[in-house]
Design a protein around this motif. Structure first.
Motif, mmCIF file in Angstrom:
data_model
loop_
_atom_site.group_PDB
_atom_site.id
_atom_site.type_symbol
_atom_site.label_atom_id
_atom_site.label_comp_id
_atom_site.label_asym_id
_atom_site.label_seq_id
_atom_site.Cartn_x
_atom_site.Cartn_y
_atom_site.Cartn_z
ATOM 1 N N TYR A 83 0.819 -1.222 0.000
ATOM 2 C CA TYR A 83 0.000 0.000 0.000
ATOM 3 C C TYR A 83 0.847 1.264 0.000
ATOM 4 N N TYR A 144 -7.308 -9.261 7.525
ATOM 5 C CA TYR A 144 -7.600 -7.856 7.819
ATOM 6 C C TYR A 144 -9.061 -7.633 8.189
ATOM 7 N N TYR A 145 -9.961 -8.316 7.481
ATOM 8 C CA TYR A 145 -11.378 -8.083 7.722
ATOM 9 C C TYR A 145 -11.952 -9.003 8.799
ATOM 10 N N LEU A 266 -20.787 -3.510 4.352
ATOM 11 C CA LEU A 266 -19.756 -2.711 3.707
ATOM 12 C C LEU A 266 -19.129 -3.446 2.538
ATOM 13 N N VAL A 267 -18.581 -2.641 1.624
ATOM 14 C CA VAL A 267 -17.807 -3.180 0.511
ATOM 15 C C VAL A 267 -16.389 -2.681 0.700
ATOM 16 N N GLY A 268 -15.444 -3.587 0.711
ATOM 17 C CA GLY A 268 -14.062 -3.180 0.921
ATOM 18 C C GLY A 268 -13.178 -3.736 -0.166
ATOM 19 N N GLY A 269 -11.987 -3.180 -0.272
ATOM 20 C CA GLY A 269 -11.028 -3.687 -1.244
ATOM 21 C C GLY A 269 -9.830 -4.255 -0.532
ATOM 22 N N SER A 270 -8.974 -4.917 -1.296
ATOM 23 C CA SER A 270 -7.711 -5.389 -0.754
ATOM 24 C C SER A 270 -6.782 -5.644 -1.919
ATOM 25 N N HIS B 351 -6.760 2.666 4.108
ATOM 26 C CA HIS B 351 -7.601 2.064 5.163
ATOM 27 C C HIS B 351 -8.735 2.991 5.591
ATOM 28 N N LEU B 371 -10.439 1.619 -4.261
ATOM 29 C CA LEU B 371 -10.842 0.833 -3.100
ATOM 30 C C LEU B 371 -9.771 -0.218 -2.795
ATOM 31 N N ARG B 375 -7.028 -0.184 0.162
ATOM 32 C CA ARG B 375 -7.753 -1.039 1.113
ATOM 33 C C ARG B 375 -8.799 -0.203 1.866
ATOM 34 N N LYS B 376 -9.627 0.464 1.079
ATOM 35 C CA LYS B 376 -10.642 1.336 1.661
ATOM 36 C C LYS B 376 -11.983 0.627 1.653
ATOM 37 N N ILE B 377 -12.897 1.150 2.437
ATOM 38 C CA ILE B 377 -14.224 0.538 2.451
ATOM 39 C C ILE B 377 -15.314 1.576 2.228
#
Lengths: 328, 440
Positions: A83, A144-145, A266-270, B351, B371, B375-377
């Motif tokens: 990141y 993480y989630y 929620l919708v999250g990314g990774s 985040h 996103l 790593r955002k939500i």
């Protein structure tokens, strides 16, 4: 005058590169930097074919810099923490010395030691290679989630049974989760439940099956990279449910807001994982005997493999046998 | 003139026919319908297809006659209520009701149930006007039944309690928010988030356990199950506390749940209306640095000087938005109109969390790259549970937080609704029910 790829660096290297958005790969002579004090030079044995490779060589994200030597799923790893805004990709990026990075569809690679992971002895090279992208890409968001936090019996849905999806099923089961595969192909049910160990299977295009599974999942990992509809997936989540999207479509997705608000979802990314986590993932997989299901191919079959990958015709990852098949 | 269908989908299972003029009030403008590709039925987006949409606005659009399956329970209620609102229950009551989707409110006599063992009866002193009331009186969500008595920011004084009531006594200052019932047995109810119970009963235009329609706080008296009543702390004035029962909890809950309540966190609040201004106050009290994000530069001074925001971003100003990219830990977005969220996602740090508390009618575009790369939500939140609502009021009392209100008399309510539609209020209307609401 700009140096040519062959003369840019002192170590000769050879690989296969795409020259243009047709995505056709062909032999390519280039060079690698000298092995610096912090560097490791690695002779590449295997390199997995990741769907991102296909997106990249066809310039589907619009950021391609040709020639591209793909392959970040080789058994040595991505550059720089995932990141960091200045992260350098294993291929298609500009390295700190200003030269383009070339990936693992090649004979050798020179990498800063920080970005190299140790491959567990118990893990076969070929079946383990895809974990370096696919494995960490699903392992990282599971941690993480909170999917690995328990209590036991949480329910994970995995959308898409491809390179990422099949590894997600295996790792999800190893975390003690109940796992349901969500796929538009009814034909995959046998494998999903039989061989991969999923607890259930939902055909996403069947509204009755979706309806029956509404509000049943704590998490969903969505591995689909094509543009697709999120509404039915959100409906499958319980209150406080989390939809983690990992695919990279070339257009934005439509996000209905009412399901998020009314169910606190929620919708999250990774995006892949950090170096420490990648090592942790490899060790975890070695301990639980998790590897990818692979089809090993010689380098000269790579274009055929790409064409098959575009049609999702692979169970479930191609791996190039670089050391044995890359000839100049 | 008659309106007829001009185009029929071959996959539709709906019989389509010309509509006589007098039935037009019950039908939907064609532009709001679509064919569901799975069931092949004609549906309104985001509306349950067992209800009839009765938008009154008539224009030159083409209308499609739709035969929805009717909900027998609702039909029975409609008949019951339409005929006998005053006789439904033993306790006479009066209030303001909308009779149809024009949304115009007028005096309305009805009745409340007798105070049950677990019920609390209270004289309504004030009721806040929430933007949801406006949506509901006009049936903009397709779930309204008429006559409709809105109001879910209700405060007053207890006049009677049932024999099994433990938490309240006559004379107590109490409030009721957006819900008056739930199943009390599902996981959500057991975990103190009755607001997410699939059988949650809304304070108005809902269906109570006894099958009757619920009427809200634009009325002189409320009877409510003790579980759904909260105490208004003595330190809070009743009128300025009323809006906390919806606006307050709507912002308080996500600040807590999404971890945006830690000192030093940088929070953005999008929209400076009824919800937004309360959100700024709560976030500041929790120790956050607060940036207000708004389309109106004119709101900047108040945001900073009156509500205590640390900074202000004009969302239409590209340069300002660019300069603020990657600076926010979280954003609470109170805007209910359709709007682009990509610039908001860009404001978030890695985040970071974008939390929506308004629900736009149409899906929004979700850019996936940002996103993933950060790593955002993007999450949602809807009011809060009963325990948390009480906690929120106690927190507000401790930190001196109330809404900024304009108190109005009951006969001003339609004008207030018009002004609310234009955003012309600083920042919540509150009806002085006890002093100005007259019997119909």
């Amino acid at each position: 005058m700009a140096k040519s790829p062959e003369t840019e660096h002192p170590q000769r290297a050879f690989g296969w590169a795409a020259r243009d958005p047709s995505g056709v790969l062909s032999p390519f002579n280039f060079s690698r930097r000298e092995n610096g004090d912090e560097d490791v030079t690695i002779k590449i044995h295997f390199c997995g074919i990741c769907h991102s490779d296909l997106h990249s060589i066809k310039n589907e994200w619009g950021i391609a810099r040709y020639p591209i030597v793909p392959g970040s799923c080789d058994y040595c790893n991505q550059q720089l923490e995932n990141y960091c805004p200045k992260m350098t990709f294993t291929y298609g990026s500009i390295d700190r010395d200003g030269t383009p990075t070339y990936g693992g569809y090649s004979d050798i690679v020179v990498v800063d030691q920080h970005f190299v992971v140790r491959f567990p002895d118990s893990m076969p090279f070929d079946a383990g290679a895809p974990l370096l992208c696919a494995g960490v890409t699903v392992y990282s968001p599971m941690k993480y989630y909170g999917m690995a936090d328990g209590p036991a019996g949480k329910h994970l849905g995995v959308v898409g049974l491809g390179g990422l999806g099949h590894v997600a099923v295996k790792i999800g089961k190893a975390f003690g989760l109940k796992v349901t595969v969500i796929s538009h192909s009814p034909g995959k049910e046998g494998e999903a439940v039989g061989r991969l160990g999923a607890d259930g299977f939902v055909v996403s295009s069947d509204p009755l099956q979706i309806k029956a599974a509404v509000g049943s999942m704590d998490y969903i990992i969505d591995t689909v990279s094509a543009v697709h509809v999120l509404t039915p997936l959100l409906a499958l989540l319980k209150t406080n449910g989390k939809l983690i999207t990992l695919g990279l479509p070339d257009k934005p997705l439509e996000l209905p807001i009412a399901p998020l608000v009314l169910g606190r979802k929620l919708v999250g990314g990774s995006d892949i994982g950090g170096m420490k986590e990648t090592q942790e993932m490899l060790d975890f997989c070695a301990k639980h005997n998790i590897t990818a299901d692979v089809e090993v191919i010689p380098m000269n079959q790579v274009n055929v493999a790409m064409a098959r990958l575009a049609k999702s015709d692979v169970r479930y990852r191609f791996v190039i046998d670089v050391a044995n098949s890359l000839s100049k | 003139t008659q309106h007829t269908l001009i185009r029929q989908s071959s996959r539709s299972n709906v019989r389509l026919r010309p509509i006589p003029n007098h039935q037009l009030t019950h039908y939907v403008r064609s532009s709001t319908l679509y064919i569901n590709p799975h069931s092949h039925s004609l549906q309104c987006p985001n509306r349950p297809h067992s209800e009839r949409d009765s938008r009154k606005e008539i224009s030159d659009s083409i209308y499609i006659s739709v035969e929805f399956s009717s909900n027998p329970v609702r039909e029975k209620q409609r008949k019951m209520v339409a005929n006998q609102p005053e006789k439904e229950h033993p306790v006479p009551a009066f209030g303001l009701a909308a009779r149809d989707p024009s949304g115009v409110l007028s005096p309305f006599n009805f009745s409340r149930r007798a105070t049950g063992e677990k019920d609390v009866k209270f004289k309504v002193m004030y009721c806040g006007i929430c933007h949801s009331d406006l949506h509901m009186v006009k049936n903009e969500w397709g779930t309204s039944t008429y006559p409709l008595v809105p109001g879910h920011e209700i405060v007053g004084e207890v006049t009677e309690v049932g024999s099994q009531v433990e938490k309240f006594k006559v004379g107590d200052r109490v409030g009721v928010g957006c819900m008056v019932g739930s199943c009390r047995s599902c996981d959500n109810c057991s975990n103190g988030v009755e607001n997410y119970c699939p059988k949650m009963i809304l304070t108005y235009a809902g269906t109570y356990h006894d099958g009757t329609i619920t009427y809200g706080g634009y009325s002189n008296v409320m009877v409510c199950d003790e579980h759904f009543v909260v105490r208004v702390p003595d330190a809070l004035p009743l009128d300025a506390a009323a809006p906390l029962l919806c606006a307050g909890i709507t912002l308080y809950s996500p600040l807590r749940y999404y971890g945006l309540d830690k000192p030093g966190i940088h929070v953005g609040v999008v929209g400076l209306g009824g919800l937004g201004h309360v959100g700024v106050k709560f976030a500041k009290a929790m120790g956050a640095k607060v940036t207000v994000i708004s389309t109106s530069p004119a709101k900047k001074q108040e945001a900073i000087e009156r509500h205590g925001a640390d900074s202000f971003l004009v969302s239409r100003d590209q340069e300002q938005m660019q300069a603020a990219m990657g600076t926010l830990d979280g954003i609470i977005d109170t805007v209910s109109a359709v709007h682009p969220i990509m610039p908001l996602i860009g404001l978030l740090k890695t985040h970071g969390k974008l939390v929506l508390v308004g629900a736009p009618e149409k899906p929004l575009e979700l850019p996936v790259f940002p996103l993933l790369m950060g790593r955002k939500i993007v999450g949602g939140s809807c009011i809060g549970g009963m325990k948390e609502t009480q906690e929120m009021l106690d927190f507000a009392a401790k930190h001196n937080i109330t809404a900024d209100i304009e108190v109005i008399s009951a006969d001003y309510v339609n004008t207030a609704m018009e002004r609310l539609e234009k955003g012309d209020v600083k920042y919540r209307f509150v009806i002085d029910v006890a002093k100005t609401l007259q019997q119909g």
